[in-house]
Design a protein around this motif. Structure first.
Motif, PDB file in Angstrom:
ATOM      1  N   LEU A  40       0.039 111.541 -60.721  1.00  0.00           N
ATOM      2  CA  LEU A  40      -0.606 110.496 -61.518  1.00  0.00           C
ATOM      3  C   LEU A  40      -0.187 109.093 -61.047  1.00  0.00           C
ATOM      4  CD1 LEU A  40      -0.424 112.308 -65.163  1.00  0.00           C
ATOM      5  CD2 LEU A  40      -2.421 111.717 -63.642  1.00  0.00           C
ATOM      6  N   VAL A  41       1.415 109.290 -60.862  1.00  0.00           N
ATOM      7  CA  VAL A  41       2.044 107.972 -60.412  1.00  0.00           C
ATOM      8  C   VAL A  41       1.433 107.529 -58.980  1.00  0.00           C
ATOM      9  CG1 VAL A  41       4.047 106.898 -59.649  1.00  0.00           C
ATOM     10  CG2 VAL A  41       4.265 108.470 -61.592  1.00  0.00           C
ATOM     11  N   LEU A  42       1.132 108.564 -58.080  1.00  0.00           N
ATOM     12  CA  LEU A  42       0.508 108.236 -56.849  1.00  0.00           C
ATOM     13  C   LEU A  42      -0.613 107.403 -56.831  1.00  0.00           C
ATOM     14  CD1 LEU A  42       1.035 108.652 -53.724  1.00  0.00           C
ATOM     15  CD2 LEU A  42      -0.018 110.702 -53.845  1.00  0.00           C
ATOM     16  N   THR A  43      -1.571 108.097 -57.888  1.00  0.00           N
ATOM     17  CA  THR A  43      -3.002 107.313 -57.840  1.00  0.00           C
ATOM     18  C   THR A  43      -2.835 105.789 -58.230  1.00  0.00           C
ATOM     19  OG1 THR A  43      -2.850 108.028 -60.264  1.00  0.00           O
ATOM     20  CG2 THR A  43      -4.088 109.412 -58.577  1.00  0.00           C
ATOM     21  N   ARG A  44      -1.627 105.540 -58.906  1.00  0.00           N
ATOM     22  CA  ARG A  44      -1.494 104.013 -59.314  1.00  0.00           C
ATOM     23  C   ARG A  44      -0.982 103.152 -58.277  1.00  0.00           C
ATOM     24  NH1 ARG A  44      -1.927 102.861 -64.628  1.00  0.00           N
ATOM     25  NH2 ARG A  44      -2.021 104.555 -66.090  1.00  0.00           N
ATOM     26  N   LEU A  45      -0.177 103.900 -57.481  1.00  0.00           N
ATOM     27  CA  LEU A  45       0.564 102.999 -56.315  1.00  0.00           C
ATOM     28  C   LEU A  45      -0.347 103.231 -55.151  1.00  0.00           C
ATOM     29  CD1 LEU A  45       4.235 104.538 -56.563  1.00  0.00           C
ATOM     30  CD2 LEU A  45       3.362 102.155 -57.425  1.00  0.00           C
ATOM     31  N   ARG A  46      -1.284 103.932 -54.733  1.00  0.00           N
ATOM     32  CA  ARG A  46      -2.180 104.151 -53.639  1.00  0.00           C
ATOM     33  C   ARG A  46      -2.756 102.687 -53.098  1.00  0.00           C
ATOM     34  NH1 ARG A  46      -6.416 108.618 -53.514  1.00  0.00           N
ATOM     35  NH2 ARG A  46      -4.384 109.750 -53.790  1.00  0.00           N
ATOM     36  N   ALA A  47      -3.167 101.930 -54.127  1.00  0.00           N
ATOM     37  CA  ALA A  47      -3.751 100.870 -53.697  1.00  0.00           C
ATOM     38  C   ALA A  47      -2.837  99.667 -53.896  1.00  0.00           C
ATOM     39  CB  ALA A  47      -4.997 100.603 -54.712  1.00  0.00           C
ATOM     40  N   ARG A  48      -1.684  99.764 -54.213  1.00  0.00           N
ATOM     41  CA  ARG A  48      -0.532  98.508 -54.322  1.00  0.00           C
ATOM     42  C   ARG A  48       0.364  98.595 -53.176  1.00  0.00           C
ATOM     43  NH1 ARG A  48       0.397  98.623 -60.876  1.00  0.00           N
ATOM     44  NH2 ARG A  48      -1.793  98.436 -61.421  1.00  0.00           N
ATOM     45  N   ASN A  49       0.954  99.920 -53.107  1.00  0.00           N
ATOM     46  CA  ASN A  49       2.016  99.763 -52.359  1.00  0.00           C
ATOM     47  C   ASN A  49       2.254 101.181 -51.444  1.00  0.00           C
ATOM     48  OD1 ASN A  49       5.161  99.993 -51.138  1.00  0.00           O
ATOM     49  ND2 ASN A  49       5.473  98.639 -52.737  1.00  0.00           N
ATOM     50  N   LEU A  50       1.758 100.947 -50.035  1.00  0.00           N
ATOM     51  CA  LEU A  50       1.834 102.329 -49.212  1.00  0.00           C
ATOM     52  C   LEU A  50       3.090 103.065 -49.046  1.00  0.00           C
ATOM     53  CD1 LEU A  50      -0.278 104.182 -47.693  1.00  0.00           C
ATOM     54  CD2 LEU A  50       0.134 102.552 -45.700  1.00  0.00           C
ATOM     55  N   ALA A  51       4.221 102.145 -48.892  1.00  0.00           N
ATOM     56  CA  ALA A  51       5.541 102.585 -48.565  1.00  0.00           C
ATOM     57  C   ALA A  51       6.169 103.436 -49.766  1.00  0.00           C
ATOM     58  CB  ALA A  51       6.420 101.511 -48.305  1.00  0.00           C
ATOM     59  N   ALA A  52       5.704 102.933 -51.031  1.00  0.00           N
ATOM     60  CA  ALA A  52       6.174 103.546 -52.335  1.00  0.00           C
ATOM     61  C   ALA A  52       5.475 104.808 -52.268  1.00  0.00           C
ATOM     62  CB  ALA A  52       5.921 102.886 -53.298  1.00  0.00           C
ATOM     63  N   SER A  53       4.277 105.048 -52.006  1.00  0.00           N
ATOM     64  CA  SER A  53       3.385 106.048 -52.004  1.00  0.00           C
ATOM     65  C   SER A  53       4.094 107.348 -50.975  1.00  0.00           C
ATOM     66  CB  SER A  53       1.769 105.969 -51.679  1.00  0.00           C
ATOM     67  OG  SER A  53       1.458 105.006 -52.597  1.00  0.00           O
ATOM     68  N   ILE A  54       4.313 106.758 -49.657  1.00  0.00           N
ATOM     69  CA  ILE A  54       4.730 107.948 -48.944  1.00  0.00           C
ATOM     70  C   ILE A  54       6.296 108.293 -49.305  1.00  0.00           C
ATOM     71  CG2 ILE A  54       5.828 108.158 -46.592  1.00  0.00           C
ATOM     72  CD1 ILE A  54       3.550 106.330 -45.598  1.00  0.00           C
ATOM     73  N   LEU A  55       6.990 107.605 -50.113  1.00  0.00           N
ATOM     74  CA  LEU A  55       8.240 107.797 -50.511  1.00  0.00           C
ATOM     75  C   LEU A  55       8.144 108.878 -51.684  1.00  0.00           C
ATOM     76  CD1 LEU A  55      11.474 107.632 -50.982  1.00  0.00           C
ATOM     77  CD2 LEU A  55      11.003 105.687 -52.361  1.00  0.00           C
ATOM     78  N   LEU A  56       7.035 108.567 -52.467  1.00  0.00           N
ATOM     79  CA  LEU A  56       6.656 109.647 -53.610  1.00  0.00           C
ATOM     80  C   LEU A  56       6.369 110.828 -52.982  1.00  0.00           C
ATOM     81  CD1 LEU A  56       6.776 109.628 -56.769  1.00  0.00           C
ATOM     82  CD2 LEU A  56       4.197 108.839 -56.680  1.00  0.00           C
ATOM     83  N   LEU A  57       5.480 110.808 -51.788  1.00  0.00           N
ATOM     84  CA  LEU A  57       5.099 112.049 -51.516  1.00  0.00           C
ATOM     85  C   LEU A  57       6.169 113.053 -50.746  1.00  0.00           C
ATOM     86  CD1 LEU A  57       1.795 110.900 -49.422  1.00  0.00           C
ATOM     87  CD2 LEU A  57       2.017 112.694 -51.486  1.00  0.00           C
ATOM     88  N   THR A  58       7.354 112.302 -50.445  1.00  0.00           N
ATOM     89  CA  THR A  58       8.339 112.996 -49.991  1.00  0.00           C
ATOM     90  C   THR A  58       9.232 113.454 -51.305  1.00  0.00           C
ATOM     91  OG1 THR A  58       8.489 111.358 -47.925  1.00  0.00           O
ATOM     92  CG2 THR A  58      10.452 112.778 -48.461  1.00  0.00           C
ATOM     93  N   LEU A  59       9.216 112.762 -52.087  1.00  0.00           N
ATOM     94  CA  LEU A  59      10.024 113.152 -53.403  1.00  0.00           C
ATOM     95  C   LEU A  59       9.709 114.290 -54.162  1.00  0.00           C
ATOM     96  CD1 LEU A  59      11.622 109.826 -54.465  1.00  0.00           C
ATOM     97  CD2 LEU A  59      12.813 111.532 -53.363  1.00  0.00           C
ATOM     98  N   VAL A  60       8.331 114.280 -54.433  1.00  0.00           N
ATOM     99  CA  VAL A  60       7.711 115.279 -55.537  1.00  0.00           C
ATOM    100  C   VAL A  60       8.002 116.470 -54.942  1.00  0.00           C
ATOM    101  CG1 VAL A  60       5.484 115.916 -56.156  1.00  0.00           C
ATOM    102  CG2 VAL A  60       5.894 113.669 -56.447  1.00  0.00           C
ATOM    103  N   PRO A  61       7.719 117.110 -53.903  1.00  0.00           N
ATOM    104  CA  PRO A  61       8.040 118.457 -53.176  1.00  0.00           C
ATOM    105  C   PRO A  61       9.417 118.880 -53.673  1.00  0.00           C
ATOM    106  CG  PRO A  61       6.647 117.455 -51.683  1.00  0.00           C
ATOM    107  CD  PRO A  61       7.123 116.488 -52.654  1.00  0.00           C
ATOM    108  N   LEU A  62      10.262 117.994 -53.374  1.00  0.00           N
ATOM    109  CA  LEU A  62      11.709 118.262 -53.510  1.00  0.00           C
ATOM    110  C   LEU A  62      12.310 118.324 -55.104  1.00  0.00           C
ATOM    111  CD1 LEU A  62      13.388 115.754 -50.877  1.00  0.00           C
ATOM    112  CD2 LEU A  62      13.431 118.242 -50.794  1.00  0.00           C
ATOM    113  N   LEU A  63      11.600 117.303 -55.876  1.00  0.00           N
ATOM    114  CA  LEU A  63      11.777 117.512 -57.360  1.00  0.00           C
ATOM    115  C   LEU A  63      11.239 118.728 -57.939  1.00  0.00           C
ATOM    116  CD1 LEU A  63      11.375 113.617 -58.077  1.00  0.00           C
ATOM    117  CD2 LEU A  63      13.625 115.027 -57.847  1.00  0.00           C
TER     118      LEU A  63
END
Length: 291
Positions: A40-63
């Motif tokens: 859900l957070v990723l869908t909001r960030l995708r069009a705004r901040n690509l760097a934050a989206s990639i960081l989130l993709l890295t953190l979500v599996p770990l979390l």
């Protein structure tokens, strides 16, 4: 209780208990909740901040893994869980900065590519508009030259005064066509980045006087006054005189074209310690709010 007969290996007789299945289900649910929240957070960030989206993709599996294991262990931090947590921490310290750097790099590249595509589309639109304008502007003088040439050739115009007038008109229209071709060639040089300007000291008063003299006949024919505000100041500027004169002449010609009869077009020159400016003012009423 023992869950009846779910062998996990071909040789060992290990059986999965009901508690094991219960723990796996809880762990999966907790991990799934983290993944859904991250999505859900990723869908909001995708069009705004690509760097934050990639960081989130890295953190979500770990979390998701951490949440599943911690909830399943019922927050009982055994020695094995502590050791595993240290491994997760080490992995996080390596993967998160790497994701940030990678995300910024990809974001910069994506922004550059998007801007480059937009610039190319804008240039293509400008080229199409230019061709349309040229087709329209070239048609009129060519038609006029053709008609006057045919009139001279067929003997429709034979009086010396009329022939001289036609010759002058043909010369003026030819000069106009040559100017359009020069403009097209110069624009192609600008687009190719090969335009070389002869930059040096420019007498601003001479540029203003030449531009005003060039548009004064058409202005007088329309009944528009062209005035220069102030006396010659002898101001010098660094620039390319022919191109500066073209800019000023275009501004004056546009102002004269849109100013009604008995109106006035005024050119003024100003300067300070750093720069010189030219101002063209007309009485056409400005651009309409709609336009």
């Amino acid at each position: 209780g023992v869950w009846p007969g779910i062998p996990l290996g071909p040789r060992d007789g290990f059986l999965m208990t009901t508690a094991d299945l219960h723990s796996i289900a809880i762990g999966l649910l907790c991990s799934l909740a983290v993944v859904v929240g991250g999505a859900l957070v990723l869908t909001r960030l995708r069009a705004r901040n690509l760097a934050a989206s990639i960081l989130l993709l890295t953190l979500v599996p770990l979390l998701a893994i951490i949440a599943g294991v911690v909830i399943t262990s019922q927050f009982m931090f055994t020695q094995e869980l502590r050791r595993t947590a240290l491994v997760w921490l080490a992995v996080t310290l390596v993967s998160v900065p790497s994701a940030v750097l990678l995300g910024r790099s990809i974001a910069r590249k994506s922004v550059w590519e998007r801007d480059a595509i937009e610039r190319e589309r804008s240039a293509e639109r400008s080229r199409r508009e230019l061709l349309a304008w040229l087709s329209h502007d070239l048609r009129t003088p060519i038609a006029g030259v053709q008609a006057m040439t045919e009139a001279l050739e067929d003997g429709v115009v034979s009086e010396p005064e009329d022939v001289r007038q036609y010759a002058q008109l043909i010369r003026l229209e030819t000069h106009r066509l040559a100017g359009m071709i020069d403009d097209l060639f110069e624009m192609s040089q600008i687009n190719a980045g090969t335009l070389m300007l002869d930059v040096g000291p420019v007498a601003v008063d001479d540029v203003v006087r030449s531009a005003v003299d060039a548009v004064r006949p058409s202005a007088e024919q329309k009944g528009v006054r062209v005035e220069v505000d102030g006396r010659p100041s002898g101001t010098l500027a660094v620039g390319a005189a022919p191109e500066l004169m073209r800019v000023l002449r275009n501004l004056l010609g546009n102002a004269v074209r849109h100013t009604p009869a008995t109106g006035a077009v005024t050119v003024s020159v100003g300067s300070d310690a750093a720069e010189v400016w030219l101002r063209v003012e007309d009485s056409c009423g400005g651009i309409s709010e709609h336009d």
